[in-house]
Design an enzyme around this catalytic site. Structure first.
Site, short mmCIF file in Angstrom:
data_model
loop_
_atom_site.label_atom_id
_atom_site.label_comp_id
_atom_site.label_asym_id
_atom_site.label_seq_id
_atom_site.Cartn_x
_atom_site.Cartn_y
_atom_site.Cartn_z
N HIS A 242 75.14 50.69 78.77
CA HIS A 242 74.62 49.46 78.17
C HIS A 242 74.13 48.42 79.19
O HIS A 242 72.95 48.08 79.25
CB HIS A 242 75.72 48.80 77.33
CG HIS A 242 76.34 49.68 76.30
ND1 HIS A 242 75.74 49.97 75.11
CD2 HIS A 242 77.54 50.32 76.29
CE1 HIS A 242 76.54 50.76 74.39
NE2 HIS A 242 77.64 50.98 75.09
C1 BDR Z 1 79.27 46.29 75.49
O1 BDR Z 1 80.67 46.23 75.28
C2 BDR Z 1 81.37 46.61 76.43
O2 BDR Z 1 82.33 47.54 76.11
C3 BDR Z 1 80.35 47.11 77.42
O3 BDR Z 1 80.71 46.72 78.74
C4 BDR Z 1 79.07 46.46 76.98
O4 BDR Z 1 78.90 45.19 77.56
C5 BDR Z 1 78.68 47.41 74.64
O5 BDR Z 1 78.91 47.16 73.30
#
Ligand code: BDR
Ligand code: CA
Length: 313
Positions: A242
Site C-alpha cells: 500500500h
Molecule cells: C494501510 O493500513 C496499514 O495496515 C498499512 O500500513 C497501510 O497504511 C492499508 O490499509
C-alpha cells in the site's frame, strides 16, 4: 535540481517501512522529518520501528518524532494480525540507538509549515490521520501553506480491509480523516482500489533479496512475512503493497491515473464507520475535494522501488 520537501507521517508497518526506504533512496526528495502515530501497532512501537528503518538506511541524522498515542475520539484499533507483534515482523530487529526527538510530532509539523510559508512542503501520510488533523486544529493557518497531502487511505469499489466498508487508516481515526478531508488542502488519495494493483509477487520479492544489500534483504524479509496474511485473505499471488504508492506518486506521477472528485468520511454509522463515500460519478453535487487514484502501472511502480532501494546500503 531542488529536492521536494516532504514530511512522512507514519505507523510502521512493513509497507510504511518500504515507503520510507523509497524516499531515502530518492534524491528528488528531501525528507524533513518522520512523524509517528499510533496505528498498525501502538506509538511506542511505531516510533521505534521508524528509527530502526532510519538506522538500516544509514540515516541516523533523520529527526524522528512521536505524535498521537491514540485517535481523536475512538479507542485505538491496531493490526498485529497483519504486521506481527512488533509491527515489523519478518527480519531480525534491533534496539535502535538513534534518539527520538523530544518535540511532539504535531508541533514539528506546525513549526515546519510555518517556516515554509511558500507552500513548499508536502505531507505524505501513511497511517491514521490523527497527527495531521491535530496540527490543522491547533494551527489552522498552516492549511494554506501545505503544498498538498498525499495519503494512503480509503477505498470505494474494492470495499474495506478492516470492515466490509472501511480501510484501516481511515477506520482507526475517522474523525481525524473528516477534519483532513474538509480542510480544503489539496489531497491526493491512494485507496485500496489502487494499492490492490501493486502486488508483491514471489518474483518481485526475490528481486529485493537478490540485491544482497542490507536494505534489499531486509525488505525481502519484511515482504515475505507481510505476504502470508494477505495471501490467505485475498487469495492472490502476493500482498498489496500500500504505502509506497504515496512516495512513488511524487516521483512518477505519470504512472498513476484517477479522478478529481468528492470524498466524505462516515463517522456516525456503526455498520459503515470509517467508510470513504467516494462520488465517482459526481452525483452528489458536492465540490471535489480530492484526487482519487484508481490505476497504476504496477511494473513501473516496482521497477522504481528496485532502482531506488538498490541505491541504499
Ligand atoms: C494501510 O493500513 C496499514 O495496515 C498499512 O500500513 C497501510 O497504511 C492499508 O490499509
Ligand atoms: Ca501504514
Amino acid at each position: 535540481m531542488t529536492a521536494r520537501k516532504i514530511i512522512i507521517d507514519t505507523d510502521p508497518g512493513q509497507d510504511d517501512a518500504v515507503a520510507i526506504l523509497l524516499a531515502f533512496g530518492s534524491p528528488e526528495l528531501e525528507v524533513l522529518g518522520i512523524t509517528c502515530v499510533a496505528g498498525n501497532v501502538p506509538l511506542a512501537k511505531t516510533q521505534r520501528n521508524a528509527r530502526i528503518i532510519c538506522e538500516l538506511a544509514g540515516r541516523t541524522d533523520m529527526p524522528v518524532f512521536a505524535g498521537a498515542s491514540r485517535p481523536m475520539v475512538r479507542p485505538l484499533v491496531t493490526a498485529e494480525h497483519v504486521h506481527g507483534k512488533s509491527g515489523l515482523n519478518g527480519p531480525e530487529l534491533w534496539d535502535p540507538t538513534m534518539p527520538l526527538r523530544k518535540e511532539h510530532a504535531v508541533d514539528f509539523i506546525v513549526k515546519t509549515l510555518r517556516l515554509n510559508r511558500d507552500g513548499a512542503v508536502t505531507l505524505c501520510v501513511l497511517g491514521p490521520l490523527t497527527n495531521i488533523a491535530l496540527a490543522l486544529i491547533k494551527a489552522p493557518d498552516i492549511a494554506e501553506h501545505i503544498h498538498e497531502i498525499v495519503l494512503m487511505g480509503g477505498g470505494s469499489f474494492e470495499g474495506g480491509n478492516i470492515t466490509p466498508m472501511a480501510e484501516f487508516n481511515i477506520y482507526v481515526d475517522p474523525h481525524a480523516a473528516k477534519v483532513v478531508f474538509q480542510s480544503g488542502v489539496p489531497l491526493v488519495v491512494m485507496p485500496l482500489d489502487l494499492t490492490h494493483k501493486t502486488i508483491t509477487t514471489r518474483k518481485r520479492v526475490a528481486r529485493f533479496k537478490d540485491m544482497g544489500s542490507k536494505a534489499g534483504v531486509f525488505t525481502a524479509e519484511m515482504l515475505s512475512f507481510f505476504e502470508r496474511f494477505d495471501q490467505e485473505k485475498y487469495g492472490s499471488e502476493g500482498a498489496p503493497l500500500h504505502d509506497p504508492n504515496v512516495i512513488a506518486y511524487l516521483l512518477k506521477p505519470g504512472i498513476y491515473a484517477g479522478r478529481e472528485l468528492n470524498i466524505e468520511i462516515e463517522t456516525e454509522s456503526a455498520l459503515c464507520l470509517g467508510a470513504t463515500v467516494v462520488d465517482w460519478w459526481r452525483v452528489s453535487g458536492r465540490a471535489p475535494n480530492a484526487m482519487f487514484m484508481r490505476d497504476v502501472d504496477d511494473d513501473a511502480f516496482f521497477e522504481l522501488l528496485f532502482e531506488r532501494i538498490a541505491t541504499l546500503k
